[in-house]
Design an enzyme around this catalytic site. Structure first.
Site, PDB file in Angstrom:
ATOM      1  N   ARG A  73       0.849  -1.193   0.000  1.00  0.00           N
ATOM      2  CA  ARG A  73       0.000   0.000   0.000  1.00  0.00           C
ATOM      3  C   ARG A  73       0.880   1.238   0.000  1.00  0.00           C
ATOM      4  NH1 ARG A  73      -1.855   0.963   4.367  1.00  0.00           N
ATOM      5  NH2 ARG A  73      -1.239  -0.842   5.592  1.00  0.00           N
ATOM      6  N   GLY A 202      -2.867  -5.283  -3.458  1.00  0.00           N
ATOM      7  CA  GLY A 202      -3.637  -5.338  -2.205  1.00  0.00           C
ATOM      8  C   GLY A 202      -4.616  -4.204  -2.009  1.00  0.00           C
ATOM      9  N   THR A 257      -3.796 -12.025  11.472  1.00  0.00           N
ATOM     10  CA  THR A 257      -4.251 -13.279  10.848  1.00  0.00           C
ATOM     11  C   THR A 257      -3.888 -14.473  11.742  1.00  0.00           C
ATOM     12  OG1 THR A 257      -3.970 -12.225   8.714  1.00  0.00           O
ATOM     13  CG2 THR A 257      -4.226 -14.609   8.696  1.00  0.00           C
ATOM     14  N   ASN A 372       6.535  -8.293   2.087  1.00  0.00           N
ATOM     15  CA  ASN A 372       5.085  -8.079   2.093  1.00  0.00           C
ATOM     16  C   ASN A 372       4.395  -9.020   1.101  1.00  0.00           C
ATOM     17  OD1 ASN A 372       2.674  -6.762   2.961  1.00  0.00           O
ATOM     18  ND2 ASN A 372       2.710  -5.457   1.136  1.00  0.00           N
ATOM     19  N   ARG A 374       2.102 -12.053  -0.071  1.00  0.00           N
ATOM     20  CA  ARG A 374       0.797 -12.360   0.536  1.00  0.00           C
ATOM     21  C   ARG A 374       0.181 -13.623  -0.043  1.00  0.00           C
ATOM     22  NH1 ARG A 374      -1.650  -8.160   3.967  1.00  0.00           N
ATOM     23  NH2 ARG A 374      -0.161  -6.482   3.961  1.00  0.00           N
ATOM     24  N   ARG A 405       2.866  -3.160  17.837  1.00  0.00           N
ATOM     25  CA  ARG A 405       4.180  -3.787  17.945  1.00  0.00           C
ATOM     26  C   ARG A 405       5.053  -2.820  18.730  1.00  0.00           C
ATOM     27  NH1 ARG A 405       7.088  -7.503  14.505  1.00  0.00           N
ATOM     28  NH2 ARG A 405       5.156  -7.872  13.380  1.00  0.00           N
ATOM     29  N   GLY A 499       0.376 -19.353  19.512  1.00  0.00           N
ATOM     30  CA  GLY A 499      -0.616 -20.158  20.234  1.00  0.00           C
ATOM     31  C   GLY A 499      -0.636 -19.883  21.731  1.00  0.00           C
ATOM     32  N   ASN A 501      -0.607 -17.032  23.041  1.00  0.00           N
ATOM     33  CA  ASN A 501      -1.406 -15.833  23.340  1.00  0.00           C
ATOM     34  C   ASN A 501      -2.767 -16.188  23.935  1.00  0.00           C
ATOM     35  OD1 ASN A 501       0.628 -14.155  22.487  1.00  0.00           O
ATOM     36  ND2 ASN A 501      -0.151 -13.964  20.392  1.00  0.00           N
TER      37      ASN A 501
HETATM   38  C1  OXD Z   1      -3.038  -4.236   5.504  1.00  0.00           C
HETATM   39  C2  OXD Z   1      -3.763  -5.388   4.926  1.00  0.00           C
HETATM   40  O1  OXD Z   1      -2.055  -3.779   4.907  1.00  0.00           O
HETATM   41  O2  OXD Z   1      -4.645  -5.900   5.597  1.00  0.00           O
HETATM   42  O3  OXD Z   1      -3.436  -3.800   6.587  1.00  0.00           O
HETATM   43  O4  OXD Z   1      -3.468  -5.767   3.793  1.00  0.00           O
END
Ligand code: OXD
Ligand code: MN
Length: 589
Positions: A73, A202, A257, A372, A374, A405, A499, A501
């Protein structure tokens, strides 16, 4: 007589001059036809748009290589064109709408020559949901058409539903000639319209995602009394079989995710997936907040995805997938014809092509997969899909987690004292940047509610809107801050994450069900250590204390930075936020 939709398509075709116009019906056969066209005939830079991967190991999977200048992005080229700059706020780039349209008209003139214009009718949200929205995107690249079919409920039924209506959301997209100097992602919130040229990547190109479901939808929600948020939605099942639904806002590439598909390290607990990126939150008649995920696909970061970090995703990607699965900018193992990325299970293959299709060797100081890179996969392939996923009413939310983060300062988990304090907690949050957007990686930036790239209006007003939503709810969710990323003096993560978390989620579930107490600190309520299930973990007392330490000096410095950030928004910041700010400054003394 032509419908408003047909007229609009005609108008756009007049400007962009495609060779053909093709209305997508959203069928499986069609997706395969588009993939075949993209595999054989269409190219971006020197590569065909799709490349068929080893179908035995990765059923129905294809690799896509983007234009080398087009890998994430581009927030610096993203504009929100309200009538006036103040409405867009300092959190957005702004251009006067007529001026923006003039510029884009010039760039888009003839941009689809030699190409097909695909017309994609799609719904964000389940068609039976009162919260769903009908949309249409135009695009000139099969990759985007196939991706939109994975990510949204796309099909001819939506065009029928729109019929003669004018109130559908419009998205115009063209990859243009990929020239970064002619790349713009422009939003016209007062017209429910997005115009994106020059990028096929994206969130820049799948206009139902960030552009509509966050930037435009946040503005719609501001007027209509709901929230469009950058949040995961999950159900947490406890050993008794009770399910508590929560949402979690985290910036891009901070583990949303993985959280959405978490495989519990605690026996008896299970996480059910409803969404991994976007939540639309509406107040229900019972005074609770209800969440739907407007998407039906996952566009996840590939590097780091493995059996250790996200076994359910690996299973989903390798399952006999009904929908196609796309890998974008992954590396390719030449010997086995399989995708590869850094952090994948097993040894590094001998013969790799990097994300640009060039021979890669491990002595090179570069990544084989783009950081990045995906995968795009249907959520219906997830082995953890919640049975409530298609519930048009959504699920009632008991807790909202706000994370980022942060290698220092922010504790593993802290609960806000109340809704107003929670909104402040979100307003003051920040995160160290990742490769999900084009900018320097690893720099702390303030990112309230993980919405700084996505809030389609002045963020000061957005905080006010959150406060108003809280006033409407008689049974509001509790708000928590979480941070899995704190490091020790040697720079190693203290908390094992992934896991594990679930241990933090268990405490949150216990809190919202009033099963455990908490310890008060100036920044919020933290667990009594006895209530955090740490059995089987090997974290020294020292390090554990560090996970929850609140030292006044660094917090004072943090507050100064927060104060500077908030001040930019001037009168738009609600007095309640400054009230919370001052009371924290006082309590830290
Ligand atoms: C982001 C995505 O960049 O969800 O946030 O792709
Ligand atoms: Mn996201």
């Amino acid at each position: 007589m032509a419908t408003p939709l047909e007229k609009w398509v005609e108008q756009q075709a007049k400007l962009t001059k495609p060779d053909n116009i093709y209305w997508c019906d959203g069928s499986e056969e069609e997706a395969h036809k588009l993939i075949e066209i993209g595999t054989k005939y269409e190219k971006i830079a020197e590569h065909n748009i799709f490349y068929e991967l080893n179908q035995k190991a990765w059923p129905n999977a294809y690799l896509h290589r983007s234009h080398p200048t087009d890998v994430a992005r581009t927030e610096q080229l993203t504009f929100v064109c309200h009538a006036d700059k103040d409405t867009a706020g300092p959190n957005n780039n702004w251009m006067e709408p007529n001026e923006a349209k003039k510029l884009l008209t010039k760039i888009s003139d003839g941009c689809m020559r030699g190409r097909t214009m695909y017309v994609l009718p799609y719904m964000m949200g389940h068609p039976d949901s009162p919260y769903a929205k009908a949309c249409v995107q135009l695009t000139d690249v099969s990759y985007v058409a196939v991706s939109m079919r994975i990510m949204t409920r796309m099909g001819e039924k939506v065009a029928e539903k729109i019929g003669t209506r004018t109130d559908f959301v419009r998205g115009f997209h063209s990859v243009g000639d990929f020239d970064p100097n002619k790349r713009f992602i422009m939003h016209f919130p007062d017209e429910d319209f997005v115009w994106s040229v020059g990028s096929g990547y994206g969130g820049n190109a799948l206009l139902g995602k960030k552009c509509f479901s966050l930037r435009i939808a946040s503005w719609l929600g501001y007027h209509e009394g709901w929230l469009a948020e950058h949040m995961v939605i999950i159900g947490i099942e406890d050993p008794q079989g009770n399910i508590t639904y929560i949402t979690a806002a985290m910036p891009s590439a901070c583990g949303k995710t993985n959280l959405a598909m978490l495989e519990s390290a605690l026996p008896g607990y299970k996480v059910w997936t409803i969404g991994d990126d976007i939540a639309w939150l509406n107040s229900g008649a019972d005074g609770r907040l209800y969440a739907i995920n407007p998407e039906v696909g996952l566009f996840g970061v590939a590097p780091g995805t493995s059996m250790k970090t996200n076994p359910n995703m690996v299973k989903a990607l390798k399952a006999d997938n009904f929908y196609p699965t796309l890998f974008t900018n992954a590396a390719l193992d030449v010997d086995t014809n399989q995708p590869w990325w850094e952090g994948m299970d097993g040894p590094v293959p001998e013969n790799l092509l990097d994300w640009q299709g060039k021979a890669w060797n491990r002595t090179q100081n570069t990544k084989a997969a783009h950081p990045n890179s995906r995968f795009t996969i249907s959520i219906y392939n997830s082995p953890t899909l919640s049975k409530e996923f298609d519930n048009p009413a959504g699920v009632p939310i008991s807790a909202i987690l706000l994370g980022g983060r942060r290698t220092r300062l922010i504790p593993l988990v802290a609960e806000a004292f109340n809704w107003q304090h929670g909104v402040f907690l979100g307003a003051r949050s920040g995160s160290e940047t990742t490769a999900a957007a084009i900018h320097q990686v690893g720099v702390l930036r303030r990112d309230p509610m993980a919405m700084i790239p996505f809030c389609g209006y002045n963020m000061g007003d957005y905080f006010g809107h959150w406060l108003n939503i809280g006033r409407k709810l008689t049974r509001p969710p509790r708000i928590f801050s979480v941070n899995w990323f704190r490091v020790d003096d040697n720079g190693n993560f203290i908390w094992p994450g992934f896991g594990e978390n679930i241990r933090v989620l268990k405490w949150i579930v216990d809190r919202v069900n009033n099963r455990v107490g908490a310890q008060e600190t100036p920044i919020g309520l933290v667990p009594h250590q006895k209530d955090l299930d740490l059995e089987g973990l090997n974290i020294s007392q020292d390090k554990l204390d560090k996970l929850f330490e609140v030292s006044p000096q660094p917090w004072q410095e943090e507050l100064q930075d927060v104060g500077k950030f908030l001040s930019q928004f001037g009168k738009h910041i609600p007095s309640e936020i400054w009230h919370e700010y001052k009371s924290l400054a006082r309590d830290l003394r």
